[in-house]
Design an enzyme around this catalytic site. Structure first.
Site, PDB file in Angstrom:
ATOM      1  CB  ILE A   1      -0.942   0.014   1.231  1.00  0.00           C
ATOM      2  CG1 ILE A   1      -1.794  -1.257   1.275  1.00  0.00           C
ATOM      3  CG2 ILE A   1      -1.840   1.266   1.206  1.00  0.00           C
ATOM      4  CD1 ILE A   1      -2.567  -1.452   2.583  1.00  0.00           C
TER       5      ILE A   1
ATOM      6  CG  ASP B   1       9.994  -0.259   3.869  1.00  0.00           C
ATOM      7  OD1 ASP B   1      10.583  -1.317   4.190  1.00  0.00           O
ATOM      8  OD2 ASP B   1       8.792  -0.226   3.549  1.00  0.00           O
TER       9      ASP B   1
ATOM     10  CG  LEU C   1      14.272  -2.047   1.929  1.00  0.00           C
ATOM     11  CD1 LEU C   1      15.421  -2.113   0.921  1.00  0.00           C
ATOM     12  CD2 LEU C   1      13.007  -1.528   1.244  1.00  0.00           C
TER      13      LEU C   1
ATOM     14  N   GLY D   1       9.774  -5.261   1.585  1.00  0.00           N
ATOM     15  CA  GLY D   1       9.445  -4.372   0.468  1.00  0.00           C
ATOM     16  C   GLY D   1      10.436  -4.320  -0.680  1.00  0.00           C
TER      17      GLY D   1
ATOM     18  CB  ALA E   1       6.711   0.865   8.919  1.00  0.00           C
ATOM     19  CB  ALA E   2       2.793  -2.787  10.366  1.00  0.00           C
TER      20      ALA E   2
ATOM     21  CE1 TYR F   1      -0.966  -6.247  11.439  1.00  0.00           C
ATOM     22  CE2 TYR F   1      -3.174  -7.157  11.180  1.00  0.00           C
ATOM     23  CZ  TYR F   1      -2.202  -6.247  10.806  1.00  0.00           C
ATOM     24  OH  TYR F   1      -2.460  -5.346   9.799  1.00  0.00           O
TER      25      TYR F   1
HETATM   26  N1  LIG Z   1      -2.832  -5.284   3.113  1.00  0.00           N
HETATM   27  C1  LIG Z   1      -3.946  -5.299   3.834  1.00  0.00           C
HETATM   28  O1  LIG Z   1      -4.939  -5.900   3.467  1.00  0.00           O
HETATM   29  C2  LIG Z   1      -4.011  -4.540   5.134  1.00  0.00           C
HETATM   30  C3  LIG Z   1      -5.190  -4.622   5.874  1.00  0.00           C
HETATM   31  C4  LIG Z   1      -5.281  -3.927   7.073  1.00  0.00           C
HETATM   32  C5  LIG Z   1      -4.223  -3.163   7.508  1.00  0.00           C
HETATM   33  N2  LIG Z   1      -3.074  -3.115   6.787  1.00  0.00           N
HETATM   34  C6  LIG Z   1      -1.961  -2.294   7.288  1.00  0.00           C
HETATM   35  O2  LIG Z   1      -1.524  -1.421   6.266  1.00  0.00           O
HETATM   36  C7  LIG Z   1      -0.111  -1.234   6.375  1.00  0.00           C
HETATM   37  C8  LIG Z   1       0.560  -1.573   5.068  1.00  0.00           C
HETATM   38  O3  LIG Z   1       0.252  -2.904   4.708  1.00  0.00           O
HETATM   39  P1  LIG Z   1       0.826  -3.586   3.408  1.00  0.00           P
HETATM   40  O4  LIG Z   1      -0.168  -4.576   2.953  1.00  0.00           O
HETATM   41  O5  LIG Z   1       1.294  -2.542   2.469  1.00  0.00           O
HETATM   42  O6  LIG Z   1       2.057  -4.386   4.026  1.00  0.00           O
HETATM   43  P2  LIG Z   1       3.543  -4.587   3.503  1.00  0.00           P
HETATM   44  O7  LIG Z   1       4.137  -5.680   4.335  1.00  0.00           O
HETATM   45  O8  LIG Z   1       3.571  -4.713   2.029  1.00  0.00           O
HETATM   46  O9  LIG Z   1       4.207  -3.186   3.893  1.00  0.00           O
HETATM   47  C9  LIG Z   1       4.763  -2.940   5.145  1.00  0.00           C
HETATM   48  C10 LIG Z   1       6.126  -2.314   4.916  1.00  0.00           C
HETATM   49  O10 LIG Z   1       6.678  -2.036   6.211  1.00  0.00           O
HETATM   50  C11 LIG Z   1       8.056  -2.355   6.168  1.00  0.00           C
HETATM   51  N3  LIG Z   1       8.509  -2.637   7.537  1.00  0.00           N
HETATM   52  C12 LIG Z   1       8.215  -3.723   8.288  1.00  0.00           C
HETATM   53  N4  LIG Z   1       8.823  -3.625   9.471  1.00  0.00           N
HETATM   54  C13 LIG Z   1       9.506  -2.435   9.478  1.00  0.00           C
HETATM   55  C14 LIG Z   1      10.332  -1.783  10.424  1.00  0.00           C
HETATM   56  N5  LIG Z   1      10.591  -2.328  11.614  1.00  0.00           N
HETATM   57  N6  LIG Z   1      10.887  -0.595  10.081  1.00  0.00           N
HETATM   58  C15 LIG Z   1      10.653  -0.033   8.853  1.00  0.00           C
HETATM   59  N7  LIG Z   1       9.869  -0.606   7.925  1.00  0.00           N
HETATM   60  C16 LIG Z   1       9.310  -1.804   8.235  1.00  0.00           C
HETATM   61  C17 LIG Z   1       8.175  -3.547   5.247  1.00  0.00           C
HETATM   62  O11 LIG Z   1       9.479  -3.682   4.691  1.00  0.00           O
HETATM   63  C18 LIG Z   1       7.130  -3.230   4.187  1.00  0.00           C
HETATM   64  O12 LIG Z   1       7.692  -2.570   3.084  1.00  0.00           O
HETATM   65  C19 LIG Z   1       0.347  -2.093   7.542  1.00  0.00           C
HETATM   66  O13 LIG Z   1       0.430  -1.268   8.690  1.00  0.00           O
HETATM   67  C20 LIG Z   1      -0.758  -3.111   7.697  1.00  0.00           C
HETATM   68  O14 LIG Z   1      -0.845  -3.573   9.016  1.00  0.00           O
HETATM   69  C21 LIG Z   1      -2.940  -3.787   5.606  1.00  0.00           C
END
Ligand SMILES: NC(=O)c1ccc[n+]([C@@H]2O[C@H](COP(=O)([O-])OP(=O)(O)OC[C@H]3O[C@@H](n4cnc5c(N)ncnc54)[C@H](O)[C@@H]3O)[C@@H](O)[C@H]2O)c1
Length: 308
Positions: free
Chosen positions: A9, A28, A30, A33, A73-74, A142
């Site tokens: 996202i 990030d 990575l 990502g 970031a998560a 989570y």
């Molecule tokens: N994809 C979904 O359906 C969904 C649904 C509900 C909530 N979310 C939330 O939306 C956000 C983005 O989700 P997404 O699907 O793009 O996930 P994703 O895993 O593709 O993106 C998360 C990014 O955070 C980075 N990251 C992880 N730990 C990190 C750290 N300690 N420091 C810096 N960067 C870090 C990862 O490298 C990754 O690029 C998240 O917070 C997720 O919880 C996503």
């Protein structure tokens, strides 16, 4: 600033902000990502490969002084959170606190990504679609860390005047998604059906989710930069789609007519999930505009290597 901006996202959001003429910085580490870096590089977006838990992240925020921090970031893998709740809390709670501390110092608005499916958990069917007043009942580490994040956002608002908006997202899908995580099912089915490999459905496939297309979710983040201070908003379509319906929709696009294979349900999996986004419509002026067929087609095209 977009934390997690190399993510599924976050990379779409960073590109949108850049296209609107904003100066964008991605932070990030990575963790997941890496493969999306090429999109950011192509758009000329600056990426700092930093962990949000590290003091270097605080320094970057204090130096860059962003107007808004989109905090995405998560650790977002539910199963990993069950296996390793300490790591999950380390990133999602302690990492988030670092970001909030720094944001409060530089007066940045924080627009944080929460999870609609995971903070509410399994709710009585008659309550669906769930609005923001629904009882929080997270049933995974989570979900707990995302729920706690919102409590901290409120605390920082009352204690340090932090300006924030929290978005509780449905199951986001679209181009660039990893084939794992919360809503990776679209990416998994798409990849396998294009390759003519069988797909597995856990349980009877009648479990439902609220699938929301990534460009619509990006619209919600952009709208939250201007409005909705101090509020939580559900971001979903209010449409329940079963995993069986999803399978046959993607199979139709890929011109496959063989059925999926069924395996025993995974323990703890949500049966039904659906979000009422009326509050986002009223206060953010946000509604989803992509119908599922168009969103799935764009996703399949991307997996085929033709999109974007
Ligand atoms: N994809 C979904 O359906 C969904 C649904 C509900 C909530 N979310 C939330 O939306 C956000 C983005 O989700 P997404 O699907 O793009 O996930 P994703 O895993 O593709 O993106 C998360 C990014 O955070 C980075 N990251 C992880 N730990 C990190 C750290 N300690 N420091 C810096 N960067 C870090 C990862 O490298 C990754 O690029 C998240 O917070 C997720 O919880 C996503």
């Amino acid at each position: 600033m977009v934390t997690g901006g190399a993510g599924f996202i976050g990379s779409h959001l960073a590109e949108r902000l850049q296209a609107e003429g904003r100066e964008v910085k991605v932070v990030d580490n990575l963790a997941s990502g890496e493969q999306r870096l090429k999109f950011l590089e192509a758009s000329g977006i600056e990426v700092d490969r930093v962990d949000i838990r590290h003091p270097a992240c605080t320094e970057i925020i204090e130096k860059f002084r962003p107007d808004e921090i989109y905090h995405l970031a998560a650790q977002m893998d539910v199963r990993r959170s069950v296996q390793d709740p300490v790591y999950d809390a380390d990133v999602n709670v302690l990492g988030t606190l670092r970001v909030l501390e720094a944001a409060a110092k530089v007066d940045a608005r924080v627009i944080a990504a929460s999870s609609g499916g995971c903070i509410y958990g399994e709710a009585p069917v008659e309550m669906l679609p769930l609005d923001e007043r629904s009882l929080r009942n997270p049933d995974s580490p989570y979900g707990i860390t995302k729920a706690v994040m919102e409590d901290y956002l409120r605390f920082y608002r009352s204690n340090q005047g932090l300006d924030y908006v929290a978005l509780a997202l449905g199951n986001v899908y679209g181009p660039r998604q990893d084939p794992f995580g919360e809503a990776g099912v679209v990416a998994i089915f798409g990849r396998r059906l294009i390759d003519r490999r069988p797909c597995v459905i856990f349980g009877d496939g009648e479990q439902t989710r609220d699938f929301c297309y990534v460009a619509d979710v990006v619209d919600a983040f952009v709208a939250a930069a201007e409005r909705g201070a101090g509020e939580l908003f559900n971001i979903g379509t209010a449409i329940e789609t079963s995993v069986n319906e999803l399978y046959w929709a993607i199979a139709g696009i890929c011109e496959v007519d063989s059925p999926p294979r069924y395996e025993p349900a995974r323990p703890g999996e949500l049966q039904r999930s659906c979000l009422d986004s009326g509050k986002a419509k009223r206060l953010l002026g946000w509604t989803p505009s992509t119908d599922m067929d168009a969103g799935l087609r764009a996703t399949v095209e991307f997996i085929r290597g033709r999109g974007e």
